[in-house]
Design an enzyme around this catalytic site. Structure first.
Site, PDB file in Angstrom:
ATOM      1  N   HIS A 122      95.249  69.847   0.609  1.00 10.44           N
ATOM      2  CA  HIS A 122      95.843  68.561   1.001  1.00 10.44           C
ATOM      3  C   HIS A 122      95.315  68.094   2.353  1.00 10.44           C
ATOM      4  CE1 HIS A 122      98.861  69.426  -2.092  1.00 10.44           C
ATOM      5  NE2 HIS A 122      99.111  70.557  -1.471  1.00 10.44           N
ATOM      6  N   TYR A 125      90.103  68.942   6.687  1.00  9.15           N
ATOM      7  CA  TYR A 125      88.684  68.812   7.016  1.00  9.15           C
ATOM      8  C   TYR A 125      88.166  70.205   7.316  1.00  9.15           C
ATOM      9  CZ  TYR A 125      84.267  68.108   9.321  1.00  9.15           C
ATOM     10  OH  TYR A 125      82.937  68.189   9.638  1.00  9.15           O
ATOM     11  N   ALA A 139      98.686  71.768   4.502  1.00 13.20           N
ATOM     12  CA  ALA A 139      98.434  70.327   4.496  1.00 13.20           C
ATOM     13  C   ALA A 139      98.123  69.823   5.901  1.00 13.20           C
ATOM     14  CB  ALA A 139      99.645  69.596   3.933  1.00 13.20           C
ATOM     15  N   ASN A 145      84.804  71.040  14.663  1.00 13.49           N
ATOM     16  CA  ASN A 145      83.526  71.747  14.683  1.00 13.49           C
ATOM     17  C   ASN A 145      82.568  71.345  15.798  1.00 13.49           C
ATOM     18  OD1 ASN A 145      83.141  69.239  13.468  1.00 13.49           O
ATOM     19  ND2 ASN A 145      81.501  69.965  12.141  1.00 13.49           N
TER      20      ASN A 145
END
Length: 225
Positions: A122, A125, A139, A145
């Site tokens: 859910h 990323y 979720a 990153n």
């Protein structure tokens, strides 16, 4: 977590991924990030045509996988047996999704290896990261990153920093890690096997295996039965 404990052999059971031989080439998991694209292209050429459907030049989807029509599959993608890719999932590119995994609605993947049974179900990323067997991201939890200062990422271990030499590095999650809803895993995060991360956490550095991460500086060891 000490430097020695951040190695591939300490974080992952390689029997639960098609990337086993690929990962065995490296000592630390983040060393594999720069080579995921080439690995997927080579692996794709070896996949049985009777088991995998070819979608375009560089996308292979197992015939038992359930991929919703609204999901986007970019380039250099392998989706394993019995995997579910839900509505509006965004697989940008360079992604190996293991057997029995779940990629959820509005989840974005980029330059990742997901071991078998991983769930990112859910609004997640996951970029420039490796998620071990049965790892689960609640979720809204994400991997960050790139550092805000755009400098190269370091892994902050208990006995000193490890210079990775790379700019884009999300998180390395060991087998059976549970990430609570709404958490942010900062660049260079390494979480040992069987850890639980409280919801709404901001995790930085390394977390020992078999731990419960409540907040920065408050980490409890799990009671072993």
């Amino acid at each position: 977590m000490k430097k020695e404990e951040t190695k591939i052999v300490d974080l992952y059971d390689l029997s639960h991924t098609q990337a086993a031989d690929f990962l065995r080439q490296f000592t630390y998991p983040w060393e594999a990030l720069a080579h995921i694209k080439e690995f997927i292209l080579e692996l794709g050429k070896t996949l049985p045509e009777g088991e995998y459907e070819r979608r375009g030049e560089t996308v292979w989807v197992h015939k038992t996988a359930r991929v919703m029509p609204s999901a986007f599959l970019g380039e250099n993608i392998i989706i394993g047996k019995d995997t579910e890719v839900r509505h509006c999932a965004f697989l940008r590119g360079n992604a190996l999704v293991g057997e029995g995994a779940v990629v959820g609605n509005s989840t974005e993947l980029k330059n990742v290896i997901l071991f078998d049974k991983v769930q990112v179900p859910h609004y997640n990323y996951v970029g420039d990261s490796i998620l071990g067997y049965r790892a689960h991201m609640g979720a809204g939890s994400i991997t960050s990153n790139v550092k805000s200062d755009k400098l190269l990422v370091k892994v902050h271990a208990e006995d000193g920093d490890i210079e990775t030499g790379i700019k884009k590095f999300g998180a390395m999650l060991g087998d059976c890690v549970e990430i609570g809803c709404g958490s942010v895993l900062n660049p260079g995060t390494v979480i040992g096997r069987n850890c639980n991360i409280y919801p709404l956490s901001s995790v930085r550095g390394c977390v020992d295996e078999n731990s419960i991460y409540k907040k920065q500086g408050e980490i409890a060891k799990k009671v072993q039965e």
